[in-house]
Design a protein around this motif. Sequence first.
Motif, PDB file in Angstrom:
ATOM      1  N   CYS A 177      -4.825  -6.708  -2.037  1.00  0.00           N
ATOM      2  CA  CYS A 177      -3.884  -5.588  -2.124  1.00  0.00           C
ATOM      3  C   CYS A 177      -4.109  -4.800  -3.409  1.00  0.00           C
ATOM      4  O   CYS A 177      -4.089  -3.561  -3.395  1.00  0.00           O
ATOM      5  CB  CYS A 177      -2.457  -6.108  -2.055  1.00  0.00           C
ATOM      6  SG  CYS A 177      -1.205  -4.806  -2.043  1.00  0.00           S
ATOM      7  N   ALA A 178      -4.349  -5.500  -4.507  1.00  0.00           N
ATOM      8  CA  ALA A 178      -4.594  -4.819  -5.782  1.00  0.00           C
ATOM      9  C   ALA A 178      -5.833  -3.942  -5.697  1.00  0.00           C
ATOM     10  O   ALA A 178      -5.847  -2.815  -6.216  1.00  0.00           O
ATOM     11  CB  ALA A 178      -4.742  -5.845  -6.903  1.00  0.00           C
ATOM     12  N   ARG A 179      -6.876  -4.436  -5.034  1.00  0.00           N
ATOM     13  CA  ARG A 179      -8.098  -3.630  -4.877  1.00  0.00           C
ATOM     14  C   ARG A 179      -7.817  -2.400  -4.014  1.00  0.00           C
ATOM     15  O   ARG A 179      -8.284  -1.295  -4.311  1.00  0.00           O
ATOM     16  CB  ARG A 179      -9.212  -4.476  -4.265  1.00  0.00           C
ATOM     17  CG  ARG A 179      -9.736  -5.578  -5.183  1.00  0.00           C
ATOM     18  CD  ARG A 179     -11.002  -6.203  -4.633  1.00  0.00           C
ATOM     19  NE  ARG A 179     -10.800  -6.904  -3.378  1.00  0.00           N
ATOM     20  CZ  ARG A 179     -10.510  -8.199  -3.262  1.00  0.00           C
ATOM     21  NH1 ARG A 179     -10.342  -8.939  -4.357  1.00  0.00           N
ATOM     22  NH2 ARG A 179     -10.358  -8.761  -2.083  1.00  0.00           N
ATOM     23  N   SER A 180      -7.040  -2.590  -2.949  1.00  0.00           N
ATOM     24  CA  SER A 180      -6.707  -1.462  -2.079  1.00  0.00           C
ATOM     25  C   SER A 180      -5.884  -0.420  -2.826  1.00  0.00           C
ATOM     26  O   SER A 180      -6.132   0.788  -2.704  1.00  0.00           O
ATOM     27  CB  SER A 180      -5.942  -1.949  -0.842  1.00  0.00           C
ATOM     28  OG  SER A 180      -6.798  -2.640   0.043  1.00  0.00           O
ATOM     29  N   LEU A 181      -4.917  -0.867  -3.601  1.00  0.00           N
ATOM     30  CA  LEU A 181      -4.096   0.069  -4.366  1.00  0.00           C
ATOM     31  C   LEU A 181      -4.943   0.852  -5.371  1.00  0.00           C
ATOM     32  O   LEU A 181      -4.729   2.056  -5.560  1.00  0.00           O
ATOM     33  CB  LEU A 181      -2.975  -0.680  -5.087  1.00  0.00           C
ATOM     34  CG  LEU A 181      -1.868  -1.257  -4.200  1.00  0.00           C
ATOM     35  CD1 LEU A 181      -0.880  -2.070  -5.038  1.00  0.00           C
ATOM     36  CD2 LEU A 181      -1.132  -0.159  -3.439  1.00  0.00           C
ATOM     37  N   ALA A 182      -5.906   0.174  -5.977  1.00  0.00           N
ATOM     38  CA  ALA A 182      -6.779   0.855  -6.933  1.00  0.00           C
ATOM     39  C   ALA A 182      -7.610   1.929  -6.230  1.00  0.00           C
ATOM     40  O   ALA A 182      -7.771   3.042  -6.752  1.00  0.00           O
ATOM     41  CB  ALA A 182      -7.683  -0.163  -7.625  1.00  0.00           C
ATOM     42  N   ARG A 183      -8.141   1.609  -5.065  1.00  0.00           N
ATOM     43  CA  ARG A 183      -8.941   2.596  -4.333  1.00  0.00           C
ATOM     44  C   ARG A 183      -8.072   3.760  -3.857  1.00  0.00           C
ATOM     45  O   ARG A 183      -8.519   4.916  -3.826  1.00  0.00           O
ATOM     46  CB  ARG A 183      -9.645   1.926  -3.152  1.00  0.00           C
ATOM     47  CG  ARG A 183     -10.795   1.017  -3.552  1.00  0.00           C
ATOM     48  CD  ARG A 183     -11.589   0.545  -2.356  1.00  0.00           C
ATOM     49  NE  ARG A 183     -10.856  -0.419  -1.542  1.00  0.00           N
ATOM     50  CZ  ARG A 183     -10.983  -1.743  -1.620  1.00  0.00           C
ATOM     51  NH1 ARG A 183     -11.811  -2.278  -2.508  1.00  0.00           N
ATOM     52  NH2 ARG A 183     -10.300  -2.544  -0.830  1.00  0.00           N
ATOM     53  N   LEU A 184      -6.839   3.464  -3.475  1.00  0.00           N
ATOM     54  CA  LEU A 184      -5.928   4.501  -3.010  1.00  0.00           C
ATOM     55  C   LEU A 184      -5.314   5.299  -4.161  1.00  0.00           C
ATOM     56  O   LEU A 184      -4.775   6.386  -3.941  1.00  0.00           O
ATOM     57  CB  LEU A 184      -4.798   3.867  -2.178  1.00  0.00           C
ATOM     58  CG  LEU A 184      -5.195   3.349  -0.791  1.00  0.00           C
ATOM     59  CD1 LEU A 184      -4.130   2.398  -0.266  1.00  0.00           C
ATOM     60  CD2 LEU A 184      -5.404   4.505   0.181  1.00  0.00           C
ATOM     61  N   GLY A 185      -5.352   4.735  -5.359  1.00  0.00           N
ATOM     62  CA  GLY A 185      -4.742   5.395  -6.499  1.00  0.00           C
ATOM     63  C   GLY A 185      -3.222   5.390  -6.432  1.00  0.00           C
ATOM     64  O   GLY A 185      -2.569   6.308  -6.938  1.00  0.00           O
ATOM     65  N   LEU A 186      -2.657   4.346  -5.821  1.00  0.00           N
ATOM     66  CA  LEU A 186      -1.214   4.261  -5.621  1.00  0.00           C
ATOM     67  C   LEU A 186      -0.662   2.999  -6.279  1.00  0.00           C
ATOM     68  O   LEU A 186      -1.387   2.027  -6.486  1.00  0.00           O
ATOM     69  CB  LEU A 186      -0.880   4.228  -4.124  1.00  0.00           C
ATOM     70  CG  LEU A 186      -1.346   5.424  -3.283  1.00  0.00           C
ATOM     71  CD1 LEU A 186      -1.063   5.171  -1.810  1.00  0.00           C
ATOM     72  CD2 LEU A 186      -0.681   6.713  -3.754  1.00  0.00           C
ATOM     73  N   ASP A 187       0.635   3.034  -6.563  1.00  0.00           N
ATOM     74  CA  ASP A 187       1.251   1.831  -7.110  1.00  0.00           C
ATOM     75  C   ASP A 187       1.876   0.965  -6.018  1.00  0.00           C
ATOM     76  O   ASP A 187       2.290  -0.167  -6.261  1.00  0.00           O
ATOM     77  CB  ASP A 187       2.302   2.173  -8.176  1.00  0.00           C
ATOM     78  CG  ASP A 187       3.444   3.026  -7.635  1.00  0.00           C
ATOM     79  OD1 ASP A 187       3.495   3.292  -6.416  1.00  0.00           O
ATOM     80  OD2 ASP A 187       4.293   3.436  -8.449  1.00  0.00           O
ATOM     81  N   HIS A 188       1.942   1.507  -4.789  1.00  0.00           N
ATOM     82  CA  HIS A 188       2.413   0.700  -3.660  1.00  0.00           C
ATOM     83  C   HIS A 188       1.930   1.337  -2.361  1.00  0.00           C
ATOM     84  O   HIS A 188       1.605   2.535  -2.319  1.00  0.00           O
ATOM     85  CB  HIS A 188       3.947   0.595  -3.653  1.00  0.00           C
ATOM     86  CG  HIS A 188       4.629   1.867  -3.211  1.00  0.00           C
ATOM     87  ND1 HIS A 188       4.872   2.923  -4.076  1.00  0.00           N
ATOM     88  CD2 HIS A 188       5.113   2.258  -1.996  1.00  0.00           C
ATOM     89  CE1 HIS A 188       5.479   3.891  -3.420  1.00  0.00           C
ATOM     90  NE2 HIS A 188       5.629   3.526  -2.152  1.00  0.00           N
ATOM     91  N   VAL A 189       1.867   0.524  -1.321  1.00  0.00           N
ATOM     92  CA  VAL A 189       1.671   1.045   0.028  1.00  0.00           C
ATOM     93  C   VAL A 189       2.972   0.834   0.790  1.00  0.00           C
ATOM     94  O   VAL A 189       3.760  -0.058   0.480  1.00  0.00           O
ATOM     95  CB  VAL A 189       0.496   0.375   0.774  1.00  0.00           C
ATOM     96  CG1 VAL A 189      -0.834   0.806   0.200  1.00  0.00           C
ATOM     97  CG2 VAL A 189       0.624  -1.135   0.797  1.00  0.00           C
ATOM     98  N   ASP A 190       3.187   1.653   1.792  1.00  0.00           N
ATOM     99  CA  ASP A 190       4.439   1.577   2.546  1.00  0.00           C
ATOM    100  C   ASP A 190       4.411   0.483   3.601  1.00  0.00           C
ATOM    101  O   ASP A 190       5.466  -0.031   3.982  1.00  0.00           O
ATOM    102  CB  ASP A 190       4.715   2.938   3.179  1.00  0.00           C
ATOM    103  CG  ASP A 190       4.835   4.016   2.122  1.00  0.00           C
ATOM    104  OD1 ASP A 190       5.908   4.118   1.506  1.00  0.00           O
ATOM    105  OD2 ASP A 190       3.832   4.719   1.876  1.00  0.00           O
ATOM    106  N   LEU A 191       3.215   0.127   4.062  1.00  0.00           N
ATOM    107  CA  LEU A 191       3.068  -0.938   5.049  1.00  0.00           C
ATOM    108  C   LEU A 191       1.719  -1.609   4.837  1.00  0.00           C
ATOM    109  O   LEU A 191       0.696  -0.934   4.744  1.00  0.00           O
ATOM    110  CB  LEU A 191       3.153  -0.356   6.470  1.00  0.00           C
ATOM    111  CG  LEU A 191       2.978  -1.316   7.637  1.00  0.00           C
ATOM    112  CD1 LEU A 191       4.097  -2.360   7.657  1.00  0.00           C
ATOM    113  CD2 LEU A 191       2.958  -0.543   8.960  1.00  0.00           C
TER     114      LEU A 191
END
Length: 282
Positions: free
Chosen positions: A100-114
Amino acid sequence: MQTLELPGGGTIPALGLGTWKIGESAGRRGAEVAALRAAIAMGYRLIDTAEMYGEGGAEEVVGQAIAEALRAGDVRREELFIVSKVYPHNASLHGTAKACARSLARLGLDHVDLYLLHWRGEHPLGDTCEAMQTLVAEGKVRHWGVSNFDTDDMEELAALAGDCAVNQVYYSVAERGPEFSLLPWHRERAIPLMAYSPIDQGALAADAALQTIAERLGISAAQLALAWVLAQPGVAAIPKAARESHLRENLAAAELTLGPEVLAEIDRLHPAPRRKRPLAMI
C-alpha cells in the motif's frame, strides 16, 4: 452521477474508469495522462487501478493525472474516489502495508478511498483482513474490499471480518455468472458489486443483436451494454476508455433508463444463468 451506499457509511460513484493495460509503455504515457485528465474534466470521479497494471505504471499515470488536475483546480481531492489493489503474493500481514505504501507513493496520495485484494492467493485471508483493517485505522485506506471473490469466498470472508466494502468481479450482459448466487448474496448484505469489463473489453460494441436494439433507442451497442449493467441494483461499473468519444459515451450511458421491454429483450438474447458456474476472470 448516481452513487451506491457503502457499508459503514459513504458512497461510491456508480460509474468509474478502469486503467487495465495503462502504464505499460513510456511512449504512451503522455496520451494516457491526457486521457485521464480529460475524464476528470468531464466528470469522472471514480478511477480504478492496481499495482499489477503495468507493474505500478498505471498508478504512476493516474497519480500524474490527479496531480495535474488538482493543480489546475479541475477537481478537489475529496471529490475523487481512487481504488487500487494489492497483488495476492504481497497480501501478507505485513506485506499488505508495504504494498500500500508503494502504491500511495506512485499515486502521490496520502490515502486511497478503496483498497482491494486483487484475488485470493497463498496468504491466510485472516492476515490480509487484519492488515486491511490496520490500514483503515491508520487513515491510509478509507474502505477495503476484495476482487474476484465468489460466494463461498465471501462467506469465508464474512466470518473473518464484517467490514468488507466492495467485491470487484467480471460482470457483463454476456457474462452473467455472478447473478446465480454471488449478486443475491451481496444484495442481502448491501455490499456493492463492482463490475470490471462491463462491455467485455469492447467486444459487446460489435454484438449484432445488441446493435439492433441500440439503433432503435438511438444509442450504441456499447452504451446499451453498459446501461444494462448499471441498471442492476447494487452494481457499479468501471469500463476502460481512452478516447474522448468513448469516455463521453460511457458517461451518457450512465444517464440512460432502460424500460422493462428492453430489459426483457436483452434477457432473451443473453439469459441469466440457470446453474452455478465459476466466475469469469481476466
